[in-house]
Design a protein around this motif. Structure first.
Motif, PDB file in Angstrom:
ATOM      1  N   CYS A 142      -2.125   2.802  -7.718  1.00  0.00           N
ATOM      2  CA  CYS A 142      -2.058   2.457  -6.292  1.00  0.00           C
ATOM      3  C   CYS A 142      -1.103   3.385  -5.548  1.00  0.00           C
ATOM      4  O   CYS A 142      -1.397   3.842  -4.432  1.00  0.00           O
TER       5      CYS A 142
ATOM      6  N   SER B 287      -2.658   6.868  -5.182  1.00  0.00           N
ATOM      7  CA  SER B 287      -3.719   6.863  -4.175  1.00  0.00           C
ATOM      8  C   SER B 287      -3.130   6.889  -2.771  1.00  0.00           C
ATOM      9  O   SER B 287      -3.599   7.641  -1.903  1.00  0.00           O
ATOM     10  N   ALA B 288      -2.100   6.092  -2.531  1.00  0.00           N
ATOM     11  CA  ALA B 288      -1.486   6.039  -1.205  1.00  0.00           C
ATOM     12  C   ALA B 288      -0.778   7.343  -0.864  1.00  0.00           C
ATOM     13  O   ALA B 288      -0.929   7.885   0.245  1.00  0.00           O
ATOM     14  N   GLU B 289       0.003   7.872  -1.816  1.00  0.00           N
ATOM     15  CA  GLU B 289       0.778   9.089  -1.539  1.00  0.00           C
ATOM     16  C   GLU B 289      -0.124  10.287  -1.293  1.00  0.00           C
ATOM     17  O   GLU B 289       0.018  11.006  -0.293  1.00  0.00           O
TER      18      GLU B 289
ATOM     19  N   ARG C  13      -9.590   0.365  -0.835  1.00  0.00           N
ATOM     20  CA  ARG C  13      -8.857   1.364  -1.627  1.00  0.00           C
ATOM     21  C   ARG C  13      -7.891   0.651  -2.551  1.00  0.00           C
ATOM     22  O   ARG C  13      -7.532  -0.513  -2.333  1.00  0.00           O
TER      23      ARG C  13
ATOM     24  N   GLU D 159      -4.705   0.899  -2.920  1.00  0.00           N
ATOM     25  CA  GLU D 159      -3.482   0.436  -2.280  1.00  0.00           C
ATOM     26  C   GLU D 159      -3.721  -0.723  -1.326  1.00  0.00           C
ATOM     27  O   GLU D 159      -2.765  -1.339  -0.832  1.00  0.00           O
ATOM     28  N   ASP D 160      -4.986  -1.056  -1.061  1.00  0.00           N
ATOM     29  CA  ASP D 160      -5.306  -2.194  -0.192  1.00  0.00           C
ATOM     30  C   ASP D 160      -5.258  -3.525  -0.928  1.00  0.00           C
ATOM     31  O   ASP D 160      -5.341  -4.584  -0.293  1.00  0.00           O
TER      32      ASP D 160
ATOM     33  N   HIS E 221      -9.947   8.918   1.908  1.00  0.00           N
ATOM     34  CA  HIS E 221      -8.867   8.787   2.881  1.00  0.00           C
ATOM     35  C   HIS E 221      -9.137   9.568   4.154  1.00  0.00           C
ATOM     36  O   HIS E 221      -8.563   9.271   5.211  1.00  0.00           O
TER      37      HIS E 221
END
Length: 336
Positions: free
Chosen positions: A128, A131-133, A236, A238-239, A278
């Motif tokens: 997670c 993916s966010a970074e 995603r 991170e969601d 993204h």
């Protein structure tokens, strides 16, 4: 229909595949390979990924206790790229990005299937976070694992990879287009409809919870292919909210232990997460987070499915029906 040759459509890509159930009875005189019996050592002094060891570049790994992420020493994507030169016939385009390696555990003899829930949760948290970074900088983030020498894994140490790119790869672009069109035409989310239909049918379901569904999809191309879908509005990694994230280690562990128990072997596979690219920003209503598990074993730990001939030159073909594959996976005892 399940007893005679027929075609099924992959709803996520739009591609068709041929199912030939009667061929599952044919005798096998093709390739076999001895089952692998990897040593369960906690630390291998020759491993480039173990804590404290030197990688191929000569850089030393830290004495990491859990997950460890580092820039891939032989990255397929780099932050800089030469501009493409125009040509009257051939097309090319620059490709930029970055690639990292994710060590799942310090213990060399572990696999995802054998991680305890806390260690599995750390891997998921790392997925997670990556993916966010990386999603803040690149159009698409692809997290994946190649497990086993049969799948081309360069090291037996438990690890996966993440490739981030300034373009949306072909398969993900197809999935995006199909899901977008489905929502526009029907007013519903494609994978929500698939989850509902699979639960109603039941013959292909492997594991189910309030937040996840693991199923051999109706259109599976590989013998024991599995689609793991997030239920609800998760686009995603991170969601994921608390319940979805907290419940993922259990269903993922049970799925992977079913794989290992099917032929009593360390089951090889390629797996990867597909979430909304993204580069779409907040335009993700048509997306549902999901993971593909693509394992090659067909009849035993020594007989695998090869994508050759018709599969390479025409379309994907399979003998074992998804329903039969799901039944065999459900029959594996995964009791603690």
């Amino acid at each position: 229909m399940n007893d005679l040759p027929h075609r099924r459509r992959n709803l996520l890509t739009g591609e068709w595949l041929l199912v030939s159930p009667h061929r599952a009875k044919r005798p096998w005189q093709g390739e076999t390979a001895p089952p692998l019996a990897p040593e369960r050592v906690a630390h291998d002094p020759g491993c480039h990924l173990c804590p404290g060891n030197l990688r191929a570049t000569g850089q030393a790994n830290p004495d990491y206790p859990g997950t460890y992420v580092f820039d891939n020493d032989f990255a397929a994507l780099l932050p800089d790229a030469d501009p493409a030169e125009p040509h009257s016939v051939f097309e090319s385009a620059p490709a930029r990005g970055e690639a990292r390696v994710i060590c799942f555990a310090a213990n060399h003899g572990q696999t995802l299937a054998r991680l305890d829930p806390a260690a599995m949760a750390r891997v998921i948290d790392t997925w997670c976070a990556q993916s966010a970074e990386l999603g803040a900088k690149w159009a698409h983030v692809q997290l994946f694992e190649n497990k086993g020498a049969m799948m081309g894994a360069s090291s037996p140490h438990p690890h996966g990879q993440v490739w981030a790119s300034d373009f949306v790869p072909e398969l993900v672009a197809k999935e995006d287009a199909r899901q977008r069109d489905w929502l526009a035409e029907r007013g519903t989310v494609l994978l929500d409809d698939v989850v509902a239909a699979e639960l109603a049918d039941g013959s292909r379901v492997i594991e189910a919870s309030d937040h996840w569904l693991a199923v051999v999809p109706h259109w599976a191309g590989w013998p024991f292919e599995v689609l793991l879908v997030a239920r609800g509005g998760v686009a995603r990694l991170e969601d994921m909210d608390g319940p979805a994230r907290y419940s993922l280690p259990l269903i993922l562990s049970r799925l992977l232990r079913r794989y290992d128990g099917l032929f009593d072997t360390d089951f090889p596979y390629s797996m990867g997460w597909h979430g909304a690219p993204h580069g779409l920003g907040g335009d993700t209503a048509h997306w549902r987070l999901h993971a593909h598990f693509l394992p090659p074993l067909l009849r035993s730990a020594t007989v695998r499915k090869h994508m050759v001939g018709f599969e390479l030159l025409a379309e994907t073909q399979r003998d074992l029906t998804p329903e039969a594959a799901a039944q065999r996976l459900r029959a594996v005892d995964v009791a603690p």
